[in-house]
Scaffold this active site. Structure first.
Site, short mmCIF file in Angstrom:
data_model
loop_
_atom_site.label_atom_id
_atom_site.label_comp_id
_atom_site.label_asym_id
_atom_site.label_seq_id
_atom_site.Cartn_x
_atom_site.Cartn_y
_atom_site.Cartn_z
N ASP A 19 1.01 -1.26 -0.01
CA ASP A 19 0.06 -0.08 0.04
C ASP A 19 0.89 1.10 -0.11
OD1 ASP A 19 -2.36 1.66 0.50
OD2 ASP A 19 -1.67 1.83 2.36
N ARG A 20 0.55 2.59 -0.44
CA ARG A 20 1.27 3.69 -0.25
C ARG A 20 1.16 4.27 0.85
NH1 ARG A 20 0.76 9.00 -4.13
NH2 ARG A 20 -0.55 9.73 -2.17
N ASP A 21 0.15 5.12 0.97
CA ASP A 21 -0.11 6.01 2.40
C ASP A 21 -0.20 5.32 3.42
OD1 ASP A 21 -0.41 7.93 0.17
OD2 ASP A 21 -2.33 7.96 0.31
N SER A 65 -8.88 7.70 -3.75
CA SER A 65 -10.07 8.46 -4.02
C SER A 65 -10.03 10.13 -3.79
CB SER A 65 -10.97 8.07 -3.00
OG SER A 65 -10.53 8.51 -1.64
N CYS A 111 -11.67 -2.03 -8.77
CA CYS A 111 -10.42 -1.88 -8.21
C CYS A 111 -10.36 -1.24 -6.84
CB CYS A 111 -9.61 -0.96 -9.22
SG CYS A 111 -10.42 0.77 -9.64
N ASP A 139 -1.50 -0.86 6.08
CA ASP A 139 -1.81 -0.64 7.27
C ASP A 139 -3.24 -0.36 7.68
OD1 ASP A 139 -2.23 1.73 5.46
OD2 ASP A 139 -1.88 3.26 7.03
#
Length: 192
Positions: A19-21, A65, A111, A139
């Site tokens: 995941d990124r954030d 989003s 997605c 996370d």
């Protein structure tokens, strides 16, 4: 556990999806809306390079989003991902693919995590037959659910929303928990 190479030559057990954030960079409830707000964890950049140098393929699957909400556009997102890629490459690492969902929670897309669409995009992009046995590092519960839907092994980091996820969900017995991406990377690279 046996390792089977698929037609791409890539073993699913050698794929780490991030995941990124909250995993790679600091997260914000107000969204990461600009390149200036995108602040990576230095240890995460080093961890991605470490994984690459140890022979793992690293990909990113991220819900974004904020695009659907009008907080930023895809060009801004691409500038963040260009910086991420450049920072990882400067440390001797590589990100094989970044898949992102630009949709909002009510858009009925396939997605947006916890649905597995982003992970399936990564599978297709990398030419893999299966993601079974790959690693999904996130996370939030939705990251873990997306990974579990395609047979990934789950890793929760305590950075970002990780502590909150851990406190709110007691059913994570099949999930490995690490303080951050660097701690997971250290552990995984020692398993070789």
């Amino acid at each position: 556990m046996s390792t089977t190479l698929d037609s791409s030559g890539l073993s699913s057990t050698c794929l780490v999806i991030l995941d990124r954030d909250g995993v790679i960079n600091h997260d914000s409830d107000a969204y990461i809306k600009s390149l200036e707000e995108w602040v990576p964890y230095p240890s995460a950049i080093d961890a991605i390079a470490q994984l690459t140098q140890a022979g793992y393929t690293v990909a990113v699957a991220t819900n974004q989003s904020g695009i659907a909400r009008g907080y930023y556009d895809e060009a801004t997102l691409h500038s963040m991902h260009s910086r991420l890629t450049a920072m990882v490459e400067a440390k001797g690492g590589r990100i094989a693919h970044i898949a992102y969902c630009p949709h909002g929670p009510d858009d009925q897309c396939c997605c947006r995590k916890p649905l597995p669409g982003l992970l399936l995009q990564i599978q297709h992009q990398l030419g893999m037959e299966s993601l079974t046995g790959s690693w999904m590092v996130g996370d939030s519960l939705r990251d873990l659910q997306a990974g579990e839907a395609v047979g990934c092994r789950s890793v929760l980091v305590r950075t970002g929303k990780g502590e909150k996820t851990l406190a709110n969900h007691t059913d994570l017995e099949n999930t490995l928990v690490y303080s951050d991406l660097a701690a997971f990377s250290d552990w995984l690279c020692q398993q070789q």
